[in-house]
Scaffold this active site. Sequence first.
Site, mmCIF file in Angstrom:
data_model
loop_
_atom_site.group_PDB
_atom_site.id
_atom_site.type_symbol
_atom_site.label_atom_id
_atom_site.label_comp_id
_atom_site.label_asym_id
_atom_site.label_seq_id
_atom_site.Cartn_x
_atom_site.Cartn_y
_atom_site.Cartn_z
ATOM 1 N N THR A 65 -9.757 -2.036 16.713
ATOM 2 C CA THR A 65 -9.611 -3.470 16.983
ATOM 3 C C THR A 65 -8.550 -4.080 16.072
ATOM 4 O O THR A 65 -7.694 -4.854 16.516
ATOM 5 C CB THR A 65 -10.970 -4.182 16.769
ATOM 6 O OG1 THR A 65 -11.947 -3.540 17.592
ATOM 7 C CG2 THR A 65 -10.899 -5.648 17.126
ATOM 8 N N TYR A 74 -11.445 -0.216 13.181
ATOM 9 C CA TYR A 74 -10.049 0.213 12.975
ATOM 10 C C TYR A 74 -9.218 -0.006 14.248
ATOM 11 O O TYR A 74 -8.113 -0.559 14.196
ATOM 12 C CB TYR A 74 -10.070 1.681 12.558
ATOM 13 C CG TYR A 74 -8.728 2.258 12.146
ATOM 14 C CD1 TYR A 74 -8.225 2.049 10.866
ATOM 15 C CD2 TYR A 74 -7.983 3.036 13.028
ATOM 16 C CE1 TYR A 74 -7.005 2.596 10.484
ATOM 17 C CE2 TYR A 74 -6.762 3.588 12.654
ATOM 18 C CZ TYR A 74 -6.275 3.370 11.381
ATOM 19 O OH TYR A 74 -5.072 3.915 11.001
ATOM 20 N N ARG A 80 0.638 5.975 -2.122
ATOM 21 C CA ARG A 80 0.477 7.369 -1.681
ATOM 22 C C ARG A 80 0.638 7.414 -0.163
ATOM 23 O O ARG A 80 0.963 6.407 0.465
ATOM 24 C CB ARG A 80 -0.904 7.891 -2.088
ATOM 25 C CG ARG A 80 -2.043 7.046 -1.553
ATOM 26 C CD ARG A 80 -3.392 7.709 -1.687
ATOM 27 N NE ARG A 80 -4.310 7.075 -0.770
ATOM 28 C CZ ARG A 80 -5.264 6.211 -1.135
ATOM 29 N NH1 ARG A 80 -5.425 5.921 -2.402
ATOM 30 N NH2 ARG A 80 -6.052 5.667 -0.227
ATOM 31 N N LYS A 139 -6.033 -2.563 14.576
ATOM 32 C CA LYS A 139 -4.686 -2.064 14.876
ATOM 33 C C LYS A 139 -4.150 -2.644 16.187
ATOM 34 O O LYS A 139 -2.952 -2.912 16.314
ATOM 35 C CB LYS A 139 -4.682 -0.532 14.910
ATOM 36 C CG LYS A 139 -4.927 0.105 13.538
ATOM 37 C CD LYS A 139 -3.858 -0.279 12.541
ATOM 38 C CE LYS A 139 -3.957 0.489 11.237
ATOM 39 N NZ LYS A 139 -2.909 0.116 10.270
ATOM 40 N N SER A 160 -1.256 2.055 14.649
ATOM 41 C CA SER A 160 -1.818 3.408 14.753
ATOM 42 C C SER A 160 -1.972 3.725 16.235
ATOM 43 O O SER A 160 -2.117 2.808 17.059
ATOM 44 C CB SER A 160 -3.199 3.442 14.092
ATOM 45 O OG SER A 160 -3.921 4.593 14.512
ATOM 46 N N ASN A 176 2.050 -1.953 5.552
ATOM 47 C CA ASN A 176 1.564 -0.580 5.677
ATOM 48 C C ASN A 176 0.118 -0.406 5.192
ATOM 49 O O ASN A 176 -0.604 0.452 5.708
ATOM 50 C CB ASN A 176 2.500 0.331 4.862
ATOM 51 C CG ASN A 176 1.901 1.700 4.610
ATOM 52 O OD1 ASN A 176 1.790 2.518 5.513
ATOM 53 N ND2 ASN A 176 1.484 1.956 3.366
ATOM 54 N N GLY A 184 0.809 -1.221 0.000
ATOM 55 C CA GLY A 184 0.000 0.000 0.000
ATOM 56 C C GLY A 184 0.836 1.262 0.000
ATOM 57 O O GLY A 184 0.547 2.206 0.721
HETATM 58 N N1 LIG Z 1 -1.761 9.062 8.015
HETATM 59 C C1 LIG Z 1 -1.866 8.962 9.316
HETATM 60 O O1 LIG Z 1 -1.962 9.968 10.033
HETATM 61 C C2 LIG Z 1 -1.854 7.590 9.976
HETATM 62 C C3 LIG Z 1 -1.901 7.530 11.359
HETATM 63 C C4 LIG Z 1 -1.858 6.294 11.985
HETATM 64 C C5 LIG Z 1 -1.739 5.135 11.235
HETATM 65 N N2 LIG Z 1 -1.702 5.224 9.879
HETATM 66 C C6 LIG Z 1 -1.555 3.953 9.136
HETATM 67 O O2 LIG Z 1 -0.572 4.124 8.134
HETATM 68 C C7 LIG Z 1 -0.839 3.252 7.038
HETATM 69 C C8 LIG Z 1 -0.840 4.066 5.745
HETATM 70 O O3 LIG Z 1 -1.973 4.932 5.777
HETATM 71 P P1 LIG Z 1 -2.045 6.333 5.012
HETATM 72 O O4 LIG Z 1 -2.424 7.342 5.992
HETATM 73 O O5 LIG Z 1 -0.838 6.522 4.185
HETATM 74 O O6 LIG Z 1 -3.352 6.060 4.125
HETATM 75 P P2 LIG Z 1 -3.611 6.163 2.562
HETATM 76 O O7 LIG Z 1 -5.066 5.913 2.394
HETATM 77 O O8 LIG Z 1 -3.022 7.408 1.996
HETATM 78 O O9 LIG Z 1 -2.762 4.935 1.977
HETATM 79 C C9 LIG Z 1 -3.185 3.621 2.146
HETATM 80 C C10 LIG Z 1 -2.537 2.780 1.085
HETATM 81 O O10 LIG Z 1 -2.986 1.420 1.237
HETATM 82 C C11 LIG Z 1 -3.374 0.923 -0.037
HETATM 83 N N3 LIG Z 1 -4.338 -0.154 0.151
HETATM 84 C C12 LIG Z 1 -5.565 -0.097 0.723
HETATM 85 N N4 LIG Z 1 -6.133 -1.322 0.703
HETATM 86 C C13 LIG Z 1 -5.234 -2.159 0.104
HETATM 87 C C14 LIG Z 1 -5.241 -3.539 -0.217
HETATM 88 N N5 LIG Z 1 -6.297 -4.336 0.073
HETATM 89 N N6 LIG Z 1 -4.154 -4.079 -0.824
HETATM 90 C C15 LIG Z 1 -3.087 -3.292 -1.125
HETATM 91 N N7 LIG Z 1 -3.021 -1.988 -0.853
HETATM 92 C C16 LIG Z 1 -4.100 -1.434 -0.250
HETATM 93 C C17 LIG Z 1 -3.924 2.143 -0.773
HETATM 94 O O11 LIG Z 1 -3.932 1.925 -2.167
HETATM 95 C C18 LIG Z 1 -2.903 3.202 -0.340
HETATM 96 O O12 LIG Z 1 -1.737 3.133 -1.132
HETATM 97 C C19 LIG Z 1 -2.177 2.591 7.341
HETATM 98 O O13 LIG Z 1 -1.958 1.307 7.866
HETATM 99 C C20 LIG Z 1 -2.791 3.505 8.392
HETATM 100 O O14 LIG Z 1 -3.696 2.814 9.204
HETATM 101 C C21 LIG Z 1 -1.770 6.414 9.234
#
Ligand SMILES: NC(=O)c1ccc[n+]([C@@H]2O[C@H](COP(=O)([O-])OP(=O)(O)OC[C@H]3O[C@@H](n4cnc5c(N)ncnc54)[C@H](O)[C@@H]3O)[C@@H](O)[C@H]2O)c1
Length: 245
Positions: free
Chosen positions: A151, A149, A15, A153, A136, A84, A12
């Site tokens: 649960t 979410y 982006r 994480k 997270s 990720n 993932g």
């Molecule tokens: N951005 C934040 O503030 C934040 C905070 C805490 C945790 N996170 C965690 O960080 C990670 C990245 O999140 P983000 O904020 O960059 O979100 P985002 O939505 O920008 O990116 C998520 C990515 O996961 C991919 N994806 C989704 N479902 C998929 C699947 N079934 N198979 C393959 N790829 C898949 C999407 O295409 C995307 O590239 C996540 O696990 C999220 O829970 C993010």
Amino acid sequence: MKLRNRVILITGGSRGLGKSMALGCAAEGGEVIITGRSSVQPEWVYQYEQVSYYQQDVGCLESTKKVLERVFNQYAQIDVLVNNAGINRDHLFKDMSLDDWNEVINTNLTGPFICSKAVLPYFIDQGYGKIINISSAAATRVNIGQANYCTAKAGVEMLTKVLAIELPRIGNITVNCIQPGVFEEGMGEELMSREKVWDKYKPRFASGRPGYGNELASSLVFLASDESNYINGHVLEVNGGLMWV
Ligand SMILES: NC(=O)c1ccc[n+]([C@@H]2O[C@H](COP(=O)([O-])OP(=O)(O)OC[C@H]3O[C@@H](n4cnc5c(N)ncnc54)[C@H](O)[C@@H]3O)[C@@H](O)[C@H]2O)c1
């Protein structure tokens, strides 16, 4: 160049934080493969020789096995798996459908299970490998509207700890986790765009600001590099100082 000759698969990573971590690893000399559900490679990937894009659904074992075969055929090694990929489907519990629950559990918790399972034979053959899960702050703090979410994480953090004890018995394998707070990229951007919600969250942050993707990437580079070889089963909070409630 902390990651020279290292091959890093980030699920993932098209982006958001995955992209930030991919760029951080490439800047340290790593060969990076990012994945996503789309069949179309993200435009930005064309600018970086060290970054490749493969299509994958982390909730599907077959799709994941194919990605790993491709990685191994291309690079003949795979050193680091970063779990990720993640989604959210926020609703108050009374409005949360079974689909909302299943989709989040399948991607955020079963995804890391599937990817870790699929990469394991490669790690065993190599006698080396690192798994880094992305959880997270919601894993250890209650967020209203995120029963699915939170649960998932929390499960990812426990999966980290169990695998960290089991896997070193069969190879030089470590399993760690990064627990991000709120970041400017990806899901965090969406949260901050809802002004009222962010106003409520902001006082919880000692830093008074969200994190930047490169501040998460530097922690990932450390855990992906040999500098962290004796760290195993650890959950690293990267949140600028976040209060509990
Ligand atoms: N951005 C934040 O503030 C934040 C905070 C805490 C945790 N996170 C965690 O960080 C990670 C990245 O999140 P983000 O904020 O960059 O979100 P985002 O939505 O920008 O990116 C998520 C990515 O996961 C991919 N994806 C989704 N479902 C998929 C699947 N079934 N198979 C393959 N790829 C898949 C999407 O295409 C995307 O590239 C996540 O696990 C999220 O829970 C993010």
